[in-house]
Design a protein around this motif. Structure first.
Motif, PDB file in Angstrom:
ATOM      1  N   ARG A   1      17.779  -1.154  -4.595  1.00  0.00           N
ATOM      2  CA  ARG A   1      17.081   0.000  -4.020  1.00  0.00           C
ATOM      3  C   ARG A   1      15.719  -0.406  -3.455  1.00  0.00           C
ATOM      4  NH1 ARG A   1      17.278   4.235  -1.208  1.00  0.00           N
ATOM      5  NH2 ARG A   1      15.832   5.858  -1.755  1.00  0.00           N
ATOM      6  N   TYR A   2      14.934  -1.139  -4.232  1.00  0.00           N
ATOM      7  CA  TYR A   2      13.558  -1.462  -3.842  1.00  0.00           C
ATOM      8  C   TYR A   2      13.499  -2.606  -2.826  1.00  0.00           C
ATOM      9  CZ  TYR A   2       8.594  -2.571  -4.265  1.00  0.00           C
ATOM     10  OH  TYR A   2       7.284  -2.816  -4.000  1.00  0.00           O
TER      11      TYR A   2
ATOM     12  N   ASP B   1      16.602  -2.141  -0.021  1.00  0.00           N
ATOM     13  CA  ASP B   1      16.484  -0.845   0.652  1.00  0.00           C
ATOM     14  C   ASP B   1      17.845  -0.202   0.897  1.00  0.00           C
ATOM     15  OD1 ASP B   1      14.899   1.231   1.617  1.00  0.00           O
ATOM     16  OD2 ASP B   1      15.007   0.502   3.681  1.00  0.00           O
TER      17      ASP B   1
ATOM     18  N   LYS C   1      20.864   2.504   0.193  1.00  0.00           N
ATOM     19  CA  LYS C   1      20.977   3.915  -0.175  1.00  0.00           C
ATOM     20  C   LYS C   1      21.723   4.010  -1.500  1.00  0.00           C
ATOM     21  CE  LYS C   1      21.209   5.226   4.633  1.00  0.00           C
ATOM     22  NZ  LYS C   1      22.124   5.315   5.735  1.00  0.00           N
ATOM     23  N   TYR C   2      21.454   5.088  -2.233  1.00  0.00           N
ATOM     24  CA  TYR C   2      22.133   5.275  -3.513  1.00  0.00           C
ATOM     25  C   TYR C   2      23.649   5.309  -3.348  1.00  0.00           C
ATOM     26  CZ  TYR C   2      17.790   6.148  -6.059  1.00  0.00           C
ATOM     27  OH  TYR C   2      16.559   6.007  -6.654  1.00  0.00           O
TER      28      TYR C   2
ATOM     29  N   ILE D   1      24.804   1.753  -3.172  1.00  0.00           N
ATOM     30  CA  ILE D   1      24.689   1.112  -4.491  1.00  0.00           C
ATOM     31  C   ILE D   1      25.802   1.613  -5.409  1.00  0.00           C
ATOM     32  CG2 ILE D   1      23.212   0.746  -6.511  1.00  0.00           C
ATOM     33  CD1 ILE D   1      20.783   1.179  -4.623  1.00  0.00           C
TER      34      ILE D   1
ATOM     35  N   LYS E   1      20.193   6.936 -10.003  1.00  0.00           N
ATOM     36  CA  LYS E   1      18.830   7.485  -9.884  1.00  0.00           C
ATOM     37  C   LYS E   1      18.120   7.430 -11.225  1.00  0.00           C
ATOM     38  CE  LYS E   1      19.614  10.466  -5.887  1.00  0.00           C
ATOM     39  NZ  LYS E   1      19.658  11.833  -5.368  1.00  0.00           N
TER      40      LYS E   1
ATOM     41  N   TYR F   1      17.209   3.788 -11.911  1.00  0.00           N
ATOM     42  CA  TYR F   1      16.075   3.376 -11.077  1.00  0.00           C
ATOM     43  C   TYR F   1      14.774   3.948 -11.645  1.00  0.00           C
ATOM     44  CZ  TYR F   1      13.159   2.477  -7.003  1.00  0.00           C
ATOM     45  OH  TYR F   1      12.152   2.037  -6.182  1.00  0.00           O
TER      46      TYR F   1
END
Length: 179
Positions: free
Chosen positions: A140-141, A144, A146-147, A150, A162, A165
């Motif tokens: 994610r970080y 980059d 998207k959920y 992932i 989420k 994270y």
């Protein structure tokens, strides 16, 4: 070349080599850095990247296109990197915590690590996270992603990602404040 073009070319036996070369050119760097964040060592990352693309080549004919090509490759890369760490643990007959300690040592001793003190602190904080949280945070970080992507890579729900994270961010903040 677009993914669909690569896949179509790969299905034609005379274009397999060309198509695979394009696929590697398209994804090699992203996959390397994704794996590198998991295994830390440059040499290990190179080995795992090679294993990943061997597996991709062997299984590309059976790729069903139910997911995006890059998420399928990321899933293979993630599994190969995690398997590499598990093999290292078994081979050296040490605990997974000792494997992570060895990875942390690579952060400060490796010639390929080029970073200031805060980057090294962040990487050390990431190594303290549970495996799933570290993967989610990295994708994610740093990547980059998207959920939804992932979720496809990890086979986890978006809600759980989420939460992972969020917990990872909190733990990283706590680590950075206390160290």
């Amino acid at each position: 070349m677009e993914d669909k073009e690569i896949l179509q070319a790969f299905k034609v036996s005379s274009d397999k080599g060309f198509a695979f070369k394009k696929l590697v050119q398209e994804y090699q760097e992203r996959i390397y850095w994704h794996i590198r964040k998991i295994v830390i060592s440059h040499d290990d990352a190179d080995d795992v990247v090679q294993e990943t693309f061997i597996k991709v080549y062997k299984n590309l004919d059976s790729f069903r296109e139910a997911s995006q090509l890059f998420t399928w490759i990321y899933r293979i890369a993630t599994n190969e990197a995690l398997n590499h760490l598990k093999k290292k643990q078994r081979k050296q007959a040490i605990s997974i915590n000792d494997v992570y300690q060895e990875l942390e040592n690579h952060l400060t001793q490796g010639v390929q690590i080029d970073g200031d003190e805060i980057q090294i602190k962040l990487q050390k904080a990431l190594l303290k996270l549970p495996e799933k949280q570290r993967l989610v945070f990295n994708m994610r970080y740093f990547d980059d992603l998207k959920y939804d992507d992932i979720a496809e890579i990890t086979g986890t729900s978006v809600g759980a990602l989420k939460a992972s994270y969020h917990l990872a961010v909190k733990k990283i903040e706590e680590y950075l404040e206390s160290n």
